[in-house]
Design an enzyme around this catalytic site. Structure first.
Site, PDB file in Angstrom:
ATOM      1  N   ASN A 178      11.517 -13.326  24.279  1.00 17.78           N
ATOM      2  CA  ASN A 178      12.747 -13.770  24.940  1.00 17.78           C
ATOM      3  C   ASN A 178      12.857 -15.283  24.757  1.00 17.78           C
ATOM      4  O   ASN A 178      12.140 -16.034  25.394  1.00 17.78           O
ATOM      5  CB  ASN A 178      12.660 -13.390  26.429  1.00 17.78           C
ATOM      6  CG  ASN A 178      13.804 -13.960  27.246  1.00 17.78           C
ATOM      7  OD1 ASN A 178      14.802 -14.428  26.706  1.00 17.78           O
ATOM      8  ND2 ASN A 178      13.664 -13.915  28.571  1.00 17.78           N
ATOM      9  N   TRP A 179      13.749 -15.687  23.858  1.00 19.06           N
ATOM     10  CA  TRP A 179      13.870 -17.115  23.554  1.00 19.06           C
ATOM     11  C   TRP A 179      14.631 -17.885  24.634  1.00 19.06           C
ATOM     12  O   TRP A 179      14.709 -19.117  24.591  1.00 19.06           O
ATOM     13  CB  TRP A 179      14.548 -17.316  22.196  1.00 19.06           C
ATOM     14  CG  TRP A 179      13.678 -16.972  21.024  1.00 19.06           C
ATOM     15  CD1 TRP A 179      12.404 -16.462  21.067  1.00 19.06           C
ATOM     16  CD2 TRP A 179      14.006 -17.110  19.634  1.00 19.06           C
ATOM     17  NE1 TRP A 179      11.925 -16.276  19.798  1.00 19.06           N
ATOM     18  CE2 TRP A 179      12.883 -16.670  18.891  1.00 19.06           C
ATOM     19  CE3 TRP A 179      15.133 -17.563  18.944  1.00 19.06           C
ATOM     20  CZ2 TRP A 179      12.870 -16.666  17.493  1.00 19.06           C
ATOM     21  CZ3 TRP A 179      15.110 -17.563  17.553  1.00 19.06           C
ATOM     22  CH2 TRP A 179      13.994 -17.124  16.838  1.00 19.06           C
ATOM     23  N   LYS A 180      15.244 -17.140  25.561  1.00 21.39           N
ATOM     24  CA  LYS A 180      16.032 -17.777  26.646  1.00 21.39           C
ATOM     25  C   LYS A 180      17.057 -18.741  26.046  1.00 21.39           C
ATOM     26  O   LYS A 180      17.577 -18.482  24.963  1.00 21.39           O
ATOM     27  CB  LYS A 180      15.091 -18.453  27.650  1.00 21.39           C
ATOM     28  CG  LYS A 180      13.998 -17.491  28.151  1.00 21.39           C
ATOM     29  CD  LYS A 180      13.249 -18.006  29.337  1.00 21.39           C
ATOM     30  CE  LYS A 180      12.202 -16.976  29.745  1.00 21.39           C
ATOM     31  NZ  LYS A 180      11.473 -17.326  30.953  1.00 21.39           N
ATOM     32  N   HIS A 193      16.747  -9.876  34.281  1.00 19.87           N
ATOM     33  CA  HIS A 193      15.693 -10.897  34.247  1.00 19.87           C
ATOM     34  C   HIS A 193      15.778 -11.727  35.524  1.00 19.87           C
ATOM     35  O   HIS A 193      16.867 -11.982  36.040  1.00 19.87           O
ATOM     36  CB  HIS A 193      15.863 -11.789  33.011  1.00 19.87           C
ATOM     37  CG  HIS A 193      14.693 -12.690  32.790  1.00 19.87           C
ATOM     38  ND1 HIS A 193      14.522 -13.849  33.519  1.00 19.87           N
ATOM     39  CD2 HIS A 193      13.616 -12.586  31.970  1.00 19.87           C
ATOM     40  CE1 HIS A 193      13.379 -14.413  33.141  1.00 19.87           C
ATOM     41  NE2 HIS A 193      12.815 -13.669  32.211  1.00 19.87           N
ATOM     42  N   GLU A 198      15.631 -14.741  36.031  1.00 19.80           N
ATOM     43  CA  GLU A 198      16.494 -15.931  35.940  1.00 19.80           C
ATOM     44  C   GLU A 198      17.962 -15.554  36.089  1.00 19.80           C
ATOM     45  O   GLU A 198      18.771 -16.343  36.588  1.00 19.80           O
ATOM     46  CB  GLU A 198      16.204 -16.668  34.614  1.00 19.80           C
ATOM     47  CG  GLU A 198      14.869 -17.409  34.698  1.00 19.80           C
ATOM     48  CD  GLU A 198      14.105 -17.508  33.384  1.00 19.80           C
ATOM     49  OE1 GLU A 198      14.713 -17.361  32.317  1.00 19.80           O
ATOM     50  OE2 GLU A 198      12.878 -17.738  33.444  1.00 19.80           O
ATOM     51  N   GLU A 213       7.614  -8.440  35.714  1.00 15.88           N
ATOM     52  CA  GLU A 213       7.422  -9.884  35.576  1.00 15.88           C
ATOM     53  C   GLU A 213       7.374 -10.542  36.957  1.00 15.88           C
ATOM     54  O   GLU A 213       8.425 -10.767  37.574  1.00 15.88           O
ATOM     55  CB  GLU A 213       8.587 -10.499  34.798  1.00 15.88           C
ATOM     56  CG  GLU A 213       8.749  -9.966  33.399  1.00 15.88           C
ATOM     57  CD  GLU A 213       9.471 -10.959  32.496  1.00 15.88           C
ATOM     58  OE1 GLU A 213       8.878 -11.371  31.503  1.00 15.88           O
ATOM     59  OE2 GLU A 213      10.607 -11.335  32.815  1.00 15.88           O
ATOM     60  N   GLY A 243       6.660 -18.715  33.208  1.00 12.90           N
ATOM     61  CA  GLY A 243       6.688 -20.118  32.800  1.00 12.90           C
ATOM     62  C   GLY A 243       5.740 -21.020  33.576  1.00 12.90           C
ATOM     63  O   GLY A 243       5.780 -22.237  33.428  1.00 12.90           O
ATOM     64  N   SER A 246       3.850 -15.659  31.582  1.00 13.10           N
ATOM     65  CA  SER A 246       2.757 -16.466  31.034  1.00 13.10           C
ATOM     66  C   SER A 246       1.798 -15.692  30.126  1.00 13.10           C
ATOM     67  O   SER A 246       0.595 -15.944  30.128  1.00 13.10           O
ATOM     68  CB  SER A 246       1.995 -17.175  32.168  1.00 13.10           C
ATOM     69  OG  SER A 246       2.848 -18.119  32.810  1.00 13.10           O
ATOM     70  N   GLY A 303       8.051 -15.108  26.970  1.00 12.48           N
ATOM     71  CA  GLY A 303       9.026 -16.195  26.950  1.00 12.48           C
ATOM     72  C   GLY A 303       8.537 -17.342  26.086  1.00 12.48           C
ATOM     73  O   GLY A 303       8.650 -17.328  24.854  1.00 12.48           O
ATOM     74  N   GLY A 304       7.942 -18.357  26.709  1.00 12.80           N
ATOM     75  CA  GLY A 304       7.532 -19.583  26.030  1.00 12.80           C
ATOM     76  C   GLY A 304       6.753 -19.362  24.745  1.00 12.80           C
ATOM     77  O   GLY A 304       7.033 -19.999  23.718  1.00 12.80           O
TER      78      GLY A 304
HETATM   79  P1  PGA Z   1       7.026 -16.846  30.023  1.00 13.19           P
HETATM   80  O1  PGA Z   1       8.410 -16.076  30.335  1.00 13.19           O
HETATM   81  O2  PGA Z   1       6.308 -16.025  28.989  1.00 13.19           O
HETATM   82  O3  PGA Z   1       7.467 -18.192  29.494  1.00 13.19           O
HETATM   83  O4  PGA Z   1       6.286 -16.930  31.303  1.00 13.19           O
HETATM   84  C1  PGA Z   1       8.434 -14.678  30.417  1.00 13.19           C
HETATM   85  C2  PGA Z   1       9.836 -14.223  30.685  1.00 13.19           C
HETATM   86  O5  PGA Z   1      10.555 -14.868  31.456  1.00 13.19           O
HETATM   87  O6  PGA Z   1      10.269 -13.186  30.142  1.00 13.19           O
END
Ligand code: PGA
Length: 252
Positions: free
Chosen positions: A11-13, A98, A100, A168, A174, A213, A234-235
């Site tokens: 997930n590149w957000k 998600h 967010e 999650e 993050g 993470s 994510g990251g």
């Molecule tokens: P992260 O994000 O790997 O940067 O913790 C995961 C996500 O939000 O899907």
């Protein structure tokens, strides 16, 4: 017992401008090229990059996904993207719910359920996200919160072919912090039990990913946990080498 093929979703957000994103996708496609992968891989880039990235992934087995969709098929919804539009742009998966989106856009379980149903209507697999906040975790509420989110966020037609769940923990996203492996096992076990009782046998093949993470360094141990069927990353999905380390851990 259903055998569930592992899935690694990146997930590149809201990250990536054209040049760097195309290079990154090219690096990932090159790693996937000619490999008979033992897991599924999907990248969910920002919507502006879908067409470019689709081309980069053309000859590889990496699938494309959206990060969110509107529940309606089309209409007067300025700034929104429908599931049909994502499918048309080459997506076969879309993330819904998600944390967010739940936090930034006030999306609740009912909205998430409608978006998952929209993904199914368009012929895509919905990646439905659930997870407790730090306060809920500290209060010992994790299992209750997650079970309720699962039951309320899945549309009735959800099954192993059209839906993936991503657990999650909000506090792990993050932050560099992860639950213990025992905690992850307990939540995934509880999600499976919830699916079996509330949603029935059609969910036996439904994959439950862990997210929050996940890194190259911890992927192997997390992916080895009972009932963890992959990861939502994510990251670490922004770095081709590290992302591929995670894919390799899933394919091992
Ligand atoms: P992260 O994000 O790997 O940067 O913790 C995961 C996500 O939000 O899907």
């Amino acid at each position: 017992m259903a055998v569930r093929r592992k899935l690694i979703a990146g997930n590149w957000k809201m990250n990536g401008l054209r040049e760097e994103a195309i290079a990154q996708a090219g690096d990932i496609a090159a790693k996937a090229m000619g490999q008979d992968l033992a897991c599924d891989v999907v990248i969910c880039p920002p919507t502006t990059l879908l067409a470019k990235i689709d081309r980069a992934f053309d000859a590889s087995s990496v699938a494309l996904g959206g990060q969110d969709c509107h529940a309606a098929e089309k209409g007067a919804h300025t700034g929104d993207i429908s599931a049909e539009m994502l499918f048309d742009a080459g997506c076969r998966y879309v993330i819904v719910g998600h944390s967010e989106r739940r936090t930034d856009h006030g999306e609740g379980n009912a909205t998430v359920r409608e978006k998952a149903a929209a993904a199914h209507r368009a012929g895509m697999t919905a990646i439905v996200c659930v997870g407790e906040t730090g306060a809920e975790h500290d209060a010992g509420e994790t299992l209750n919160v997650v079970a309720r989110q699962v039951v309320e966020s899945l549309p009735p037609q959800a099954d192993g072919a059209n839906t993936v769940i991503a657990y999650e923990p909000v506090w792990a996203i993050g932050s560099g912090r992860t639950p213990t492996l025992d905690e992850i096992a307990a939540v995934h076990g509880h999600i499976r039990a919830t699916l079996a009782t509330a949603c029935g046998a059609t969910t036996e093949g439904m994959r439950v990913l862990y997210g929050g993470s996940v890194k190259g360094a911890n992927a192997a141990e997390i992916l080895a946990v009972e009932a963890v069927d992959g990861a939502l990353v994510g990251g670490a999905s922004l770095k081709a080498d590290e992302f591929w380390q995670i894919v390799s851990a899933a394919a091992a």
